[in-house]
Design an enzyme around this catalytic site. Sequence first.
Site, PDB file in Angstrom:
ATOM      1  N   ARG A  45       0.813  -1.226   0.000  1.00  0.00           N
ATOM      2  CA  ARG A  45       0.000   0.000   0.000  1.00  0.00           C
ATOM      3  C   ARG A  45       0.843   1.271   0.000  1.00  0.00           C
ATOM      4  O   ARG A  45       0.463   2.269   0.613  1.00  0.00           O
ATOM      5  CB  ARG A  45      -0.959   0.027   1.201  1.00  0.00           C
ATOM      6  CG  ARG A  45      -2.024  -1.036   1.177  1.00  0.00           C
ATOM      7  CD  ARG A  45      -3.164  -0.640   0.255  1.00  0.00           C
ATOM      8  NE  ARG A  45      -4.061  -1.764   0.066  1.00  0.00           N
ATOM      9  CZ  ARG A  45      -5.176  -1.950   0.757  1.00  0.00           C
ATOM     10  NH1 ARG A  45      -5.537  -1.093   1.656  1.00  0.00           N
ATOM     11  NH2 ARG A  45      -5.932  -2.986   0.517  1.00  0.00           N
ATOM     12  N   ARG A  49      -3.766   6.394  -0.007  1.00  0.00           N
ATOM     13  CA  ARG A  49      -4.256   7.589   0.689  1.00  0.00           C
ATOM     14  C   ARG A  49      -3.240   8.312   1.562  1.00  0.00           C
ATOM     15  O   ARG A  49      -3.480   9.453   1.948  1.00  0.00           O
ATOM     16  CB  ARG A  49      -5.499   7.232   1.502  1.00  0.00           C
ATOM     17  CG  ARG A  49      -6.726   7.078   0.628  1.00  0.00           C
ATOM     18  CD  ARG A  49      -7.879   6.486   1.402  1.00  0.00           C
ATOM     19  NE  ARG A  49      -7.562   5.114   1.782  1.00  0.00           N
ATOM     20  CZ  ARG A  49      -8.370   4.324   2.484  1.00  0.00           C
ATOM     21  NH1 ARG A  49      -9.526   4.769   2.893  1.00  0.00           N
ATOM     22  NH2 ARG A  49      -8.020   3.099   2.770  1.00  0.00           N
ATOM     23  N   ARG A  58      -7.065  11.069  -7.491  1.00  0.00           N
ATOM     24  CA  ARG A  58      -8.240  10.211  -7.302  1.00  0.00           C
ATOM     25  C   ARG A  58      -9.531  10.999  -7.098  1.00  0.00           C
ATOM     26  O   ARG A  58     -10.615  10.395  -7.067  1.00  0.00           O
ATOM     27  CB  ARG A  58      -8.029   9.287  -6.093  1.00  0.00           C
ATOM     28  CG  ARG A  58      -7.271   7.985  -6.352  1.00  0.00           C
ATOM     29  CD  ARG A  58      -8.106   6.951  -7.128  1.00  0.00           C
ATOM     30  NE  ARG A  58      -9.473   6.887  -6.661  1.00  0.00           N
ATOM     31  CZ  ARG A  58      -9.882   6.266  -5.561  1.00  0.00           C
ATOM     32  NH1 ARG A  58      -9.036   5.602  -4.850  1.00  0.00           N
ATOM     33  NH2 ARG A  58     -11.143   6.285  -5.194  1.00  0.00           N
TER      34      ARG A  58
END
Length: 362
Positions: A45, A49, A58
């Site tokens: 990851r 975010r 995004r």
Amino acid sequence: MSERSQQQTGRTAAQVSVPAAVRDSAFLRACRREPVPHTPVWFMRQAGRSLPEYRKVREGVPMLESCMRPDLVTEITLQPVRRHGVDAAIFFSDIVVPLKAIGVDLDIKPGVGPVVAEPVRTRADLERLRPLDASDVPYVTEAIGMLTAELGSTPLIGFAGAPFTLASYLIEGGPSRTYENTKAMMYGDPELWADLVDRLSVITSAFLRVQIEAGASAVQLFDSWAGALAPADYRRYVMPASRKVFDSVAGYDVPRIHFGVGTGELLGLMGEAGADVVGVDWRVPLDEAARRVGPGKALQGNLDPTVLFAPREAVRAKTDEVLAAAAGLEGHVFNLGHGVMPTTDPDALTHLVEYVHERSAR
Ligand SMILES: Cc1c2[nH]c(c1CCC(=O)O)Cc1[nH]c(c(CCC(=O)O)c1C)Cc1[nH]c(c(CCC(=O)O)c1C)Cc1[nH]c(c(C)c1CCC(=O)O)C2
């Protein structure tokens, strides 16, 4: 390699070659247990975010749509490479993308994860799980082509969800803490369960081959939730399907990484399933993990992702512990014990990459 994919590409596994400069990268050398100039680092990851530049691109684009747009996939995959100087990129996608691509009605809900409209519970439901073909995921091939051109000597990791973890989303209909419906099928209708994970192994194998043939130079099979299983059940109900996936990509010159959370008791079996590199979460120190996995495999891990919320000195001390536990390993790829948490300070990650490189320089 299946005849079907040979027909698609006109190539055999031996003809899919990784460029020499990529093959010689610290990451791929560590995966092959060869000497390295420094311990390579990447983060599960690493794209996502935690990065403001990710949140920006995004904006207004749903997660699954972003996985199907090669321009966005390429940009998002490159962001952490540019920012942190990690030793490998991981293809931006999701484990449910191949299921969506064969027509399963599902969505990724923000803050929740994958949600399946009609959970798989009966034999009739299995009919929805047809094999996957490269033509189902043209955006994957296109994005990887663009990425390998941009990445130069930095390797690109392709990935897929393992049959058990995918089955858990399909059966539960979304994330679960207990996997009660999944286990109910596994214990209550072992034949249906075996058919389900076999179908998923075919889909997952094809999804990995598409990525390798497009230019991915390593693959990671995420069995994120396998830690919910006792070893005997893992061996009986899950390992055959995962082994089938690893066997299907064994002919390529591409290391195979296997990872799950809370899998301390399964590490040996996850290696036996066919991994070249076994991923370890933060619960088992790497020297102990090496004893459990046995010789002939590299390890990946395993800093607790929450350590990144502590002050720099604490991060450095915990990183030194990981590196010390890894000192006797044949091959070590530094990573977190699970994915980067969305609220992580990106500067802490950049600092961690620099620190691992500095401390491990030989
Ligand atoms: C279990 C699992 C999933 N997806 C994945 C796994 C295995 C890895 C693991 O154990 O964490 C794999 C995955 N998902 C994503 C990646 C991208 C590559 C990378 O690691 O940087 C990878 C490797 C993007 C993503 N996949 C998802 C996001 C967040 C969506 C967003 O940014 O809006 C990202 C960046 C959504 C997703 N998809 C899934 C979950 C649990 C979530 C998070 C839900 C949430 O907290 O919002 C299923």
